[in-house]
Design a protein around this motif. Structure first.
Motif, PDB file in Angstrom:
ATOM      1  N   LEU A 157       3.472 -10.186  -0.204  1.00 32.34           N
ATOM      2  CA  LEU A 157       2.072 -10.583  -0.318  1.00 32.34           C
ATOM      3  C   LEU A 157       1.104  -9.549   0.256  1.00 32.34           C
ATOM      4  CD1 LEU A 157       2.218 -14.361   0.623  1.00 32.34           C
ATOM      5  CD2 LEU A 157       1.556 -13.401  -1.570  1.00 32.34           C
ATOM      6  N   VAL A 158       1.596  -8.615   1.056  1.00 36.44           N
ATOM      7  CA  VAL A 158       0.723  -7.646   1.740  1.00 36.44           C
ATOM      8  C   VAL A 158      -0.169  -6.863   0.768  1.00 36.44           C
ATOM      9  CG1 VAL A 158       0.721  -5.538   3.149  1.00 36.44           C
ATOM     10  CG2 VAL A 158       2.146  -7.480   3.798  1.00 36.44           C
ATOM     11  N   PRO A 159       0.314  -6.365  -0.366  1.00 38.48           N
ATOM     12  CA  PRO A 159      -0.586  -5.624  -1.265  1.00 38.48           C
ATOM     13  C   PRO A 159      -1.738  -6.463  -1.832  1.00 38.48           C
ATOM     14  CG  PRO A 159       1.694  -5.234  -1.868  1.00 38.48           C
ATOM     15  CD  PRO A 159       1.696  -6.300  -0.832  1.00 38.48           C
ATOM     16  N   TYR A 160      -1.635  -7.770  -1.744  1.00 41.85           N
ATOM     17  CA  TYR A 160      -2.646  -8.657  -2.320  1.00 41.85           C
ATOM     18  C   TYR A 160      -3.567  -9.259  -1.274  1.00 41.85           C
ATOM     19  CZ  TYR A 160       0.744  -8.205  -6.034  1.00 41.85           C
ATOM     20  OH  TYR A 160       1.608  -7.689  -6.956  1.00 41.85           O
ATOM     21  N   PHE A 161      -3.458  -8.834  -0.028  1.00 42.59           N
ATOM     22  CA  PHE A 161      -4.289  -9.383   1.040  1.00 42.59           C
ATOM     23  C   PHE A 161      -5.776  -9.190   0.755  1.00 42.59           C
ATOM     24  CE2 PHE A 161      -1.269  -9.438   4.932  1.00 42.59           C
ATOM     25  CZ  PHE A 161      -0.632 -10.545   4.393  1.00 42.59           C
ATOM     26  N   ARG A 162      -6.138  -8.080   0.181  1.00 47.60           N
ATOM     27  CA  ARG A 162      -7.549  -7.797  -0.088  1.00 47.60           C
ATOM     28  C   ARG A 162      -8.142  -8.854  -1.031  1.00 47.60           C
ATOM     29  NH1 ARG A 162      -9.155  -1.817  -1.190  1.00 47.60           N
ATOM     30  NH2 ARG A 162      -9.767  -1.847   0.970  1.00 47.60           N
TER      31      ARG A 162
END
Length: 176
Positions: A157-162
């Motif tokens: 999920l980290v790449p989609y935090f923004r």
């Protein structure tokens, strides 16, 4: 005899606002916390047509859902994004189907989640952008369950935090 004074109103930063006996009107509300209207979802149409393999069962403790197929047989690339789209629903039984269906799928086959995460992000973002308190709480519970259901889901999920965390910044300091 007293004279009635009528006070005029004016918008801020205009010449009229500099005159005597003028009340300056504040700016209009931006509506950042106002709930957004939700469009009809594909999930609702699929529920109405009977394409979703769940049924509502009535038990003494309330309503629950019953699955018509085994979890290992479910196509997670099709059904999990469909149920995530249903997170925006606020009417019964669609909200019940969506929330309980997602939690059941996460419980039984957590290892199938990671390849589907890119398809889930737009639906998570749409659910959070409704700014409906109940929908946002359900979405947060689903995100927590999703992270705990399998290893490395949090890392995926980290790449989609923004995209996901943007709406939380609005509500971080809200005290109601």
């Amino acid at each position: 005899m007293s004279k009635k004074r009528t006070e005029a109103t004016a918008e801020a930063f205009t010449l009229k606002a500099m005159a005597k006996n003028v009340v300056v009107v504040g700016p209009p509300k931006a509506g950042a916390f106002q709930e957004k209207a939700v469009k009809p979802t594909v999930f609702r149409g699929r529920c109405d047509s009977g394409d979703i393999p769940v049924a509502l069962t009535h038990v003494t403790k309330g309503n629950s859902i019953r699955w018509k197929v085994d979890f290992e047989m479910l196509d997670y690339h099709f059904y999990l994004p469909l149920f995530f789209e249903g997170l925006t629903e606020t009417t019964f039984p669609y909200d019940k189907f969506a929330c309980e269906g997602i939690h059941a799928m996460l419980d039984h086959c957590g290892h199938k989640i990671i390849p589907v995460i890119p398809q889930l992000i737009p639906h998570i973002r749409n659910a959070l952008n409704t700014r409906n308190d109940r929908v946002m709480c359900n979405t947060l519970q689903v995100l927590q369950h999703m992270v705990m259901s399998a290893d490395r889901v949090g890392e995926a999920l980290v790449p989609y935090f923004r995209q996901i965390l943007r709406i939380f910044n609005l509500f971080r300091d809200k005290k109601e």
